[in-house]
Enzyme design. Structure first.
Site, PDB file in Angstrom:
ATOM      1  N   PHE A   1       0.789  -1.057   0.110  1.00  0.00           N
ATOM      2  CA  PHE A   1       0.244   0.146  -0.293  1.00  0.00           C
ATOM      3  C   PHE A   1       1.097   1.088   0.010  1.00  0.00           C
ATOM      4  O   PHE A   1       1.648   1.627   0.893  1.00  0.00           O
ATOM      5  CB  PHE A   1      -0.828  -0.064   1.362  1.00  0.00           C
ATOM      6  CG  PHE A   1      -1.774   1.088   1.608  1.00  0.00           C
ATOM      7  CD1 PHE A   1      -2.882   1.097   0.350  1.00  0.00           C
ATOM      8  CD2 PHE A   1      -1.675   1.948   2.229  1.00  0.00           C
ATOM      9  CE1 PHE A   1      -3.803   2.306   0.509  1.00  0.00           C
ATOM     10  CE2 PHE A   1      -2.422   3.297   2.232  1.00  0.00           C
ATOM     11  CZ  PHE A   1      -3.606   3.198   1.442  1.00  0.00           C
ATOM     12  N   ALA A   2       0.819   2.010  -0.905  1.00  0.00           N
ATOM     13  CA  ALA A   2       1.756   3.038  -1.026  1.00  0.00           C
ATOM     14  C   ALA A   2       0.999   4.296  -1.264  1.00  0.00           C
ATOM     15  O   ALA A   2       0.327   4.868  -1.769  1.00  0.00           O
ATOM     16  CB  ALA A   2       2.458   2.881  -2.536  1.00  0.00           C
TER      17      ALA A   2
ATOM     18  N   ARG B   1      -6.257  -1.312  11.460  1.00  0.00           N
ATOM     19  CA  ARG B   1      -5.695  -0.837  12.650  1.00  0.00           C
ATOM     20  C   ARG B   1      -6.110  -1.983  13.657  1.00  0.00           C
ATOM     21  O   ARG B   1      -4.901  -2.077  14.626  1.00  0.00           O
ATOM     22  CB  ARG B   1      -6.372   0.504  12.822  1.00  0.00           C
ATOM     23  CG  ARG B   1      -5.600   1.722  12.150  1.00  0.00           C
ATOM     24  CD  ARG B   1      -5.807   2.932  12.522  1.00  0.00           C
ATOM     25  NE  ARG B   1      -5.415   3.901  11.553  1.00  0.00           N
ATOM     26  CZ  ARG B   1      -5.850   4.825  10.897  1.00  0.00           C
ATOM     27  NH1 ARG B   1      -7.002   5.160  10.773  1.00  0.00           N
ATOM     28  NH2 ARG B   1      -5.104   5.753   9.954  1.00  0.00           N
TER      29      ARG B   1
ATOM     30  N   GLN C   1       8.799  -8.715  45.428  1.00  0.00           N
ATOM     31  CA  GLN C   1       7.358  -8.000  44.617  1.00  0.00           C
ATOM     32  C   GLN C   1       7.563  -6.868  43.781  1.00  0.00           C
ATOM     33  O   GLN C   1       6.677  -6.809  42.844  1.00  0.00           O
ATOM     34  CB  GLN C   1       6.977  -7.483  46.011  1.00  0.00           C
ATOM     35  CG  GLN C   1       5.492  -7.101  45.789  1.00  0.00           C
ATOM     36  CD  GLN C   1       4.735  -6.703  47.177  1.00  0.00           C
ATOM     37  OE1 GLN C   1       5.284  -5.799  47.862  1.00  0.00           O
ATOM     38  NE2 GLN C   1       3.763  -7.152  47.485  1.00  0.00           N
TER      39      GLN C   1
ATOM     40  N   GLN D   1      13.530  -4.540  31.420  1.00  0.00           N
ATOM     41  CA  GLN D   1      13.860  -4.206  32.866  1.00  0.00           C
ATOM     42  C   GLN D   1      13.883  -5.466  33.564  1.00  0.00           C
ATOM     43  O   GLN D   1      14.627  -5.801  34.540  1.00  0.00           O
ATOM     44  CB  GLN D   1      12.679  -3.224  33.168  1.00  0.00           C
ATOM     45  CG  GLN D   1      13.082  -2.491  34.471  1.00  0.00           C
ATOM     46  CD  GLN D   1      14.583  -1.655  34.285  1.00  0.00           C
ATOM     47  OE1 GLN D   1      14.892  -1.216  33.148  1.00  0.00           O
ATOM     48  NE2 GLN D   1      15.295  -1.496  35.552  1.00  0.00           N
TER      49      GLN D   1
ATOM     50  N   GLY E   1      20.322  -6.845  32.733  1.00  0.00           N
ATOM     51  CA  GLY E   1      21.589  -6.903  31.370  1.00  0.00           C
ATOM     52  C   GLY E   1      21.108  -7.725  30.417  1.00  0.00           C
ATOM     53  O   GLY E   1      21.369  -7.660  29.126  1.00  0.00           O
TER      54      GLY E   1
ATOM     55  N   GLU F   1       0.843   3.019   9.775  1.00  0.00           N
ATOM     56  CA  GLU F   1      -0.778   3.204   9.814  1.00  0.00           C
ATOM     57  C   GLU F   1      -1.381   4.016  10.609  1.00  0.00           C
ATOM     58  O   GLU F   1      -2.507   3.759  11.232  1.00  0.00           O
ATOM     59  CB  GLU F   1      -1.136   1.571  10.265  1.00  0.00           C
ATOM     60  CG  GLU F   1      -0.914   0.626   9.314  1.00  0.00           C
ATOM     61  CD  GLU F   1      -1.388  -0.641   9.585  1.00  0.00           C
ATOM     62  OE1 GLU F   1      -2.337  -0.592  10.470  1.00  0.00           O
ATOM     63  OE2 GLU F   1      -1.074  -1.743   8.928  1.00  0.00           O
ATOM     64  N   GLY F   2      -0.569   5.291  10.653  1.00  0.00           N
ATOM     65  CA  GLY F   2      -1.245   6.339  11.446  1.00  0.00           C
ATOM     66  C   GLY F   2      -0.426   6.491  12.852  1.00  0.00           C
ATOM     67  O   GLY F   2      -0.543   5.381  13.523  1.00  0.00           O
TER      68      GLY F   2
HETATM   69  C1  LIG Z   1       8.804   0.937   8.842  1.00  0.00           C
HETATM   70  C2  LIG Z   1       7.921   1.735   8.401  1.00  0.00           C
HETATM   71  C3  LIG Z   1       7.150   1.022   7.278  1.00  0.00           C
HETATM   72  C4  LIG Z   1       6.004   1.903   6.839  1.00  0.00           C
HETATM   73  N1  LIG Z   1       5.131   1.297   5.752  1.00  0.00           N
HETATM   74  C5  LIG Z   1       4.293   2.339   5.065  1.00  0.00           C
HETATM   75  C6  LIG Z   1       3.475   1.671   4.016  1.00  0.00           C
HETATM   76  O1  LIG Z   1       3.388   0.394   3.636  1.00  0.00           O
HETATM   77  N2  LIG Z   1       2.663   2.612   3.143  1.00  0.00           N
HETATM   78  C7  LIG Z   1       2.585   3.597   3.404  1.00  0.00           C
HETATM   79  O2  LIG Z   1       2.061   4.432   2.574  1.00  0.00           O
HETATM   80  N3  LIG Z   1       3.483   4.310   4.495  1.00  0.00           N
HETATM   81  C8  LIG Z   1       4.280   3.501   5.376  1.00  0.00           C
HETATM   82  N4  LIG Z   1       4.802   4.089   6.196  1.00  0.00           N
HETATM   83  C9  LIG Z   1       4.740   5.449   6.557  1.00  0.00           C
HETATM   84  C10 LIG Z   1       3.929   5.673   7.730  1.00  0.00           C
HETATM   85  O3  LIG Z   1       2.486   5.475   7.795  1.00  0.00           O
HETATM   86  C11 LIG Z   1       4.390   7.295   8.468  1.00  0.00           C
HETATM   87  O4  LIG Z   1       5.720   7.080   8.776  1.00  0.00           O
HETATM   88  C12 LIG Z   1       3.336   7.680   9.473  1.00  0.00           C
HETATM   89  O5  LIG Z   1       2.204   7.712   9.068  1.00  0.00           O
HETATM   90  C13 LIG Z   1       3.923   8.972  10.170  1.00  0.00           C
HETATM   91  O6  LIG Z   1       4.342   9.856   9.154  1.00  0.00           O
HETATM   92  P1  LIG Z   1       5.727  10.562   9.334  1.00  0.00           P
HETATM   93  O7  LIG Z   1       6.706   9.461   9.516  1.00  0.00           O
HETATM   94  O8  LIG Z   1       6.138  11.529   8.122  1.00  0.00           O
HETATM   95  O9  LIG Z   1       5.721  11.405  10.591  1.00  0.00           O
HETATM   96  P2  LIG Z   1       5.239  13.054  10.605  1.00  0.00           P
HETATM   97  O10 LIG Z   1       3.801  13.047  10.088  1.00  0.00           O
HETATM   98  O11 LIG Z   1       6.316  14.068  10.036  1.00  0.00           O
HETATM   99  O12 LIG Z   1       5.278  12.970  12.260  1.00  0.00           O
HETATM  100  C14 LIG Z   1       6.007  13.407  13.149  1.00  0.00           C
HETATM  101  C15 LIG Z   1       5.769  13.684  14.526  1.00  0.00           C
HETATM  102  O13 LIG Z   1       4.495  14.645  14.562  1.00  0.00           O
HETATM  103  C16 LIG Z   1       3.439  14.116  15.096  1.00  0.00           C
HETATM  104  N5  LIG Z   1       2.362  14.687  14.257  1.00  0.00           N
HETATM  105  C17 LIG Z   1       2.048  15.111  12.876  1.00  0.00           C
HETATM  106  N6  LIG Z   1       1.087  15.589  12.625  1.00  0.00           N
HETATM  107  C18 LIG Z   1       0.307  15.703  13.950  1.00  0.00           C
HETATM  108  C19 LIG Z   1      -1.044  16.396  14.258  1.00  0.00           C
HETATM  109  N7  LIG Z   1      -1.654  16.871  13.368  1.00  0.00           N
HETATM  110  N8  LIG Z   1      -1.343  16.102  15.369  1.00  0.00           N
HETATM  111  C20 LIG Z   1      -0.404  15.666  16.415  1.00  0.00           C
HETATM  112  N9  LIG Z   1       0.722  15.234  16.113  1.00  0.00           N
HETATM  113  C21 LIG Z   1       1.321  15.185  14.703  1.00  0.00           C
HETATM  114  C22 LIG Z   1       3.317  12.568  14.711  1.00  0.00           C
HETATM  115  O14 LIG Z   1       2.430  11.949  15.460  1.00  0.00           O
HETATM  116  C23 LIG Z   1       4.761  12.177  14.705  1.00  0.00           C
HETATM  117  O15 LIG Z   1       4.973  12.265  16.195  1.00  0.00           O
HETATM  118  C24 LIG Z   1       5.907   3.390   6.772  1.00  0.00           C
HETATM  119  C25 LIG Z   1       6.742   4.074   7.765  1.00  0.00           C
HETATM  120  C26 LIG Z   1       7.810   3.246   8.319  1.00  0.00           C
HETATM  121  C27 LIG Z   1       8.757   3.767   9.519  1.00  0.00           C
END
Ligand SMILES: Cc1cc2nc3c(=O)[nH]c(=O)nc-3n(C[C@H](O)[C@H](O)[C@H](O)COP(=O)(O)OP(=O)(O)OC[C@H]3O[C@@H](n4cnc5c(N)ncnc54)[C@H](O)[C@@H]3O)c2cc1C
Lengths: 385, 264
Positions: A122-123, A242, A278, A336, A340, A363-364
């Protein structure tokens, strides 16, 4: 705990668990260390008929629901989240087809996916469009009976390995988000290429690459649904996926818990097994409670989705948010408990802690999950008055 | 269409087998049962032959009614049919009586072109049933197979794993082959096959179905009887040495020298 699973659901989970324990666990450290794509395990999953769980019987699948999908993902994640992500990402690529594909489109793509002969991806994400998916710039321009795609999709799971790509691109730039569409691009289409394999913190058995589209020309009948539905398709796809991310988190956390508890029984300090302290028991007690709560929520949301409600964005986001935050905490605590030893690569919890992090991001992000839940609450409470 | 038969046995999972004080045979009550591990390799090989050349794979087991569970589990890997041979009269059978019972069942099935067995069962460890079964059916057998290849005339070349290497034996069909673990990597079960296996009607054949008399089967049809079972005597007291490799090597050398001098 008894979740009143049917005999069939139990069988399905047992089978996935058997694969996780017999086929994934023994090699997971090597897959991680050497960043090996898990083709062998995918072949096992195909042999087991697990590549077609959510695909309709008419296209060679088992036609099972969200709960069954979650049961399989949870079990596989007990083995390795990298492997389970590879498997889950293929369904992410397939959901748009399942939701909006025509019969002809489904016939072309779903049977090879169900047989496990092909993977999907999914791109959506682009360098400038992460959480803000509406900022995508990739375009798909109609040219007679074709669409011509241009743009770059970043961090796409399974890219380069998958045969089919559901690409979200703008068919009408003037309309912004409403001008986005979903199109099926094939690995052998002219103009599609892939970037280098990203070096990641965790889930290193899975691959993440850039998908580059340069005058990529595809037949116009590859468009899913109607032009302009791309964003709705994206949201529905992610809503459906999700709880699966939540299920991965539950399986991962359970596995970390099992490792930590077994270690605590064996490890002696101050003349007693550390399990007897504990402070350690409280860590384990919190872990176990959080895992069970997350599992109950994930299953409940999956069952809710299987009852076919109109909208379940909020519930899907809750399952993902709660379970993946839980898995991060539980894996940190598992390290934890083991001290180690837990930090050493010789023991599996170190990898589990690294793997957990991605679940809070893809996935968000979990911040975006809270936004989704907040938005839904705002709507609900405006109506009520 | 190759008619392939795979013989499997349900065995106790535990290593600590308990014995019946009277019959000296295995006590199975209260112990989790599994398919004899070697038989899973036999099943896999049967399925591979079917995948490559077509045919049917029929599972056969002799055992108590509970052995049906082993057949259902094995059906989950994709075998076509299964038959349980179960009768009070079969109890206490030695390898001969077992082989005879299996042979009659194969006759009743209409014969077989290729029969697979595991090299031995992990409970009795005799490795006799396969060869005896082939003998009764007057077909050739090859034991300890680690690889099968087909020649153009339809003969089978079997590599047999030996203590110091392997040899290759050619046989015509029908034939019986017992397999070692090196022969393949068994597949995982399939969900669809498991669903089907759950509902599959598994016929149970007893004495009358097989046209056998009570004298020929079970304990009374057995030529051998277990008179005593005992753990093998321990071989001396093991010593465990720890230390640097050089040190240990030197120590071992001294010990070996002392011993060889003592023998002279
Ligand atoms: C290993 C991996 C696999 C992935 N696979 C896919 C895939 O198959 N297909 C695909 O389409 N994508 C994929 N992604 C992309 C992934 O979905 C995004 O990385 C993700 O949605 C977050 O986007 P970003 O990394 O650009 O972070 P950013 O959007 O730049 O966010 C950076 C930080 O800001 C916060 N932030 C941003 N906007 C808001 C807001 N409005 N309110 C509060 N906080 C906010 C975020 O929560 C985060 O903490 C993948 C990513 C990784 C790392």
């Amino acid at each position: 705990m008894d979740y009143l699973l049917t005999e069939e659901q139990q069988m399905l989970q047992d089978l996935a668990r058997q694969i996780a324990h017999e086929r994934i666990k023994p090699i997971r450290a090597q897959l991680d260390e050497e960043e090996i794509f898990p083709w062998d395990v995918l072949a096992d999953l195909a042999q087991a008929d697990l590549c077609g769980t959510v695909i309709p019987e008419a296209y060679g699948g088992l036609e099972l629901g969200c709960l069954e999908n979650c049961l399989v993902l949870e079990a596989l994640a007990e083995g390795c989240v990298g492997v389970a992500t590879t498997y889950a990402a293929s369904f992410l690529g397939a959901y748009p087809l399942l939701l909006y594909g025509t019969d002809a489109q489904k016939h072309r793509y779903l049977p090879p996916l169900a047989r496990g002969e092909a993977l999907a991806a999914f791109a959506l994400t682009e360098p400038q469009a992460g959480s803000d998916a509406g900022a995508i710039q990739a375009t798909a321009v109609k040219d007679g009976d074709f669409y011509v795609l241009n743009g770059a999709k970043q961090w796409i799971t399974n890219a380069g390995e998958a045969e089919f790509y559901t690409v979200i691109a703008l068919t009408d730039r003037s309309k912004g988000v409403r001008g986005a569409s979903a199109l099926m691009v094939e690995k052998n289409d002219p103009g599609i290429s892939f970037g280098k394999k990203e070096k990641k913190m965790g889930i290193r058995a899975s691959v993440t690459r850039e998908v580059i589209l340069e005058d990529c020309r595809i037949p116009a009948d590859r468009l899913l649904g109607k032009p302009g539905l791309g964003f709705i398709i994206t949201m529905k796809t992610l809503d459906l996926a999700r709880p699966g991310a939540g299920a991965l988190a539950v399986g991962l956390a359970q596995s970390a818990m099992d490792e930590a508890a077994a270690f605590a029984k064996e490890r002696h300090q101050f003349g007693a097994p550390i399990f007897s302290f504990q402070a350690v028991q409280h860590l384990l007690a919190n872990m176990a409670t959080q895992i069970e709560a997350a599992r109950a929520l994930v299953y409940a949301v999956a069952r809710h989705i299987d009852s076919k409600p109109k909208d379940y964005s909020k519930q899907g986001a809750m399952a993902k948010l709660f379970a993946t935050d839980m898995a991060m905490q539980v894996t940190v605590d598992a390290v934890q408990v083991m001290g180690g030893h837990g930090y050493m690569r010789e023991y599996p919890v170190e990898k589990m802690m690294r793997d957990a992090k991605i679940l809070q991001i893809f996935e968000g992000t979990n911040q975006i999950m809270r936004n989704i839940i907040g938005l839904a609450l705002n709507k609900e409470y405006s109506k009520k008055k | 269409m190759l008619r392939i038969v795979v013989c499997i046995k349900q065995v106790p999972e535990t290593q600590e087998v308990r014995l019946d004080p009277v019959t000296h045979t295995l006590k199975r009550e209260g112990i989790a049962a599994i398919i004899n591990p070697f038989d899973l390799y036999a099943l896999e090989e049967g399925l591979r032959v079917k995948d490559a050349h077509g045919g049917t794979v029929t599972l056969l087991t002799m055992g108590p009614p509970q052995a049906e569970a082993a057949l259902r589990e094995a059906l989950g890997f994709g075998a076509d049919a299964a038959v349980l041979l179960s009768d009070q009269a079969f109890a206490g059978a030695d390898t001969w009586a077992t082989a005879l019972t299996l042979a009659r069942a194969i006759k009743k099935l209409g014969g077989a072109d290729l029969i697979f067995c595991g090299k031995q069962a992990i409970d009795g460890d005799t490795a006799q049933v396969g060869p005896m079964l082939a003998t009764i059916l007057t077909m050739p057998y090859v034991a300890w197979a680690r690889k099968l290849t087909w020649s153009e005339d339809g003969n089978l070349t079997v590599e047999r794993l030996l203590d110091h290497g392997y040899d290759a034996v050619e046989t015509s069909l029908p034939a019986l082959v017992t397999v070692v673990k090196e022969i393949n990597d068994p597949r995982v079960p399939s969900f669809k096959a498991k669903l089907k296996a759950k509902k599959e009607a598994i016929p149970v054949w007893g004495l009358a179905d097989l046209n056998l008399s009570a004298r020929e089967v079970g304990l009374s049809g057995s030529f051998t009887q277990v008179v005593k079972v005992f753990p093998p005597p321990a071989r001396g007291t093991p010593e465990i040495w720890t230390g640097a490799p050089e040190e240990l090597a030197a120590r071992l050398w001294r010990r070996l020298k002392e011993q060889s001098q003592a023998q002279l």
